[in-house]
Design an enzyme around this catalytic site. Structure first.
Site, PDB file in Angstrom:
ATOM      1  N   GLY A 108      30.665 -45.606  -7.872  1.00  0.00           N
ATOM      2  CA  GLY A 108      30.845 -44.275  -7.306  1.00  0.00           C
ATOM      3  C   GLY A 108      31.967 -43.617  -8.078  1.00  0.00           C
ATOM      4  O   GLY A 108      31.955 -43.621  -9.306  1.00  0.00           O
ATOM      5  N   GLU A 167      22.793 -53.625  -9.093  1.00  0.00           N
ATOM      6  CA  GLU A 167      22.010 -53.219  -7.914  1.00  0.00           C
ATOM      7  C   GLU A 167      20.939 -52.199  -8.272  1.00  0.00           C
ATOM      8  O   GLU A 167      20.075 -51.903  -7.454  1.00  0.00           O
ATOM      9  CB  GLU A 167      22.954 -52.660  -6.827  1.00  0.00           C
ATOM     10  CG  GLU A 167      23.511 -51.265  -7.072  1.00  0.00           C
ATOM     11  CD  GLU A 167      24.640 -51.218  -8.118  1.00  0.00           C
ATOM     12  OE1 GLU A 167      24.935 -52.253  -8.737  1.00  0.00           O
ATOM     13  OE2 GLU A 167      25.180 -50.119  -8.316  1.00  0.00           O
ATOM     14  N   CYS A 186      31.520 -51.379 -11.281  1.00  0.00           N
ATOM     15  CA  CYS A 186      31.881 -50.092 -11.866  1.00  0.00           C
ATOM     16  C   CYS A 186      33.116 -49.500 -11.184  1.00  0.00           C
ATOM     17  O   CYS A 186      34.198 -50.052 -11.332  1.00  0.00           O
ATOM     18  CB  CYS A 186      30.671 -49.165 -11.859  1.00  0.00           C
ATOM     19  SG  CYS A 186      30.791 -47.866 -13.099  1.00  0.00           S
ATOM     20  N   HIS A 233      25.845 -51.880 -13.295  1.00  0.00           N
ATOM     21  CA  HIS A 233      25.232 -51.721 -11.965  1.00  0.00           C
ATOM     22  C   HIS A 233      24.033 -52.650 -11.747  1.00  0.00           C
ATOM     23  O   HIS A 233      22.888 -52.191 -11.796  1.00  0.00           O
ATOM     24  CB  HIS A 233      24.746 -50.282 -11.798  1.00  0.00           C
ATOM     25  CG  HIS A 233      25.840 -49.279 -11.633  1.00  0.00           C
ATOM     26  ND1 HIS A 233      26.337 -48.912 -10.407  1.00  0.00           N
ATOM     27  CD2 HIS A 233      26.550 -48.592 -12.553  1.00  0.00           C
ATOM     28  CE1 HIS A 233      27.292 -48.020 -10.560  1.00  0.00           C
ATOM     29  NE2 HIS A 233      27.438 -47.808 -11.859  1.00  0.00           N
TER      30      HIS A 233
END
Ligand code: GLN
Length: 197
Positions: A48, A180, A80, A178
């Protein structure tokens, strides 16, 4: 019932982490308040915007409780922006957890290549589904790089030019990319292993 883990859900792509962890059989829940950290064996801090996540975490009184959770032996994984939160120095005035002995450089890969994908060699991961490789397809989005690591930190992956993009210190895990956002759940499996120990 699987291991109880949380995903910090103040800002960023927490939902994708919850989905992967639940799919792997973990009892995964969103964390927005300090009381929701109780009983967790692990916590994911998602990608984010790290300054926003840090400021919200301070406002919600979550910074010290997250440090306490780590001190109690829980696994903590930052992806991140989350990796930036775990670091001890990001060269800016922003709230950091100062849990891992790493320093990071935010947005390290320049504007023209804000986002890119790379095949990483990650010996710490189990072989892939095809049984043949320990490569991991990594997605970088305005990613930081880990610019230095202390003596207790194990480097898990680098880019071809040598930038460190994944590291581990005991039960703490930092990835600049990332996992995910891919269908490859091996980093989530590694995190659940760390949480289950
Ligand atoms: N650039 C963001 C930061 O510095 C991190 C980007 C991300 O989490 N994908 O906080």
């Amino acid at each position: 019932m699987g291991v109880a883990v949380g995903v910090l859900a103040l800002q960023g792509d927490f939902h994708a982490h919850l989905t992967v962890l639940q799919h792997l059989g973990a009892e995964a829940r969103a964390v927005r308040l300090p009381a929701q950290l109780a009983g967790l064996a692990g916590l994911v801090i998602p990608g984010g915007e790290s300054t926003t996540i840090g400021k919200l975490a301070e406002a919600y009184g979550l910074m010290q409780p997250m440090r306490n959770l780590a001190a109690q032996g829980a696994a903590i994984w930052g992806t991140c922006a989350g990796a930036i939160l775990l670091s001890r120095d990001a060269h800016r005035a922003q709230p950091l957890l100062n849990l891992m002995d790493i320093t990071v450089q935010r947005n390290a890969f320049g504007r023209q290549v804000d986002s890119f994908e790379a095949q990483l060699h990650v010996p710490a991961l189990a072989a892939g589904k095809d049984g043949s490789s320990r490569t991991f397809h990594a997605i970088f989005i305005r990613a930081p790089m880990i610019e230095s690591v202390g003596p207790e930190v194990e480097v898990l992956a680098t880019l071809p030019a040598g930038e460190i993009v994944a590291a581990r210190q005991g039960r703490l895990l930092a990835t600049a990319f990332h996992p995910e956002l891919t269908t490859d759940a091996r980093f989530h499996e590694l995190f659940l292993q760390l949480a289950g120990k």
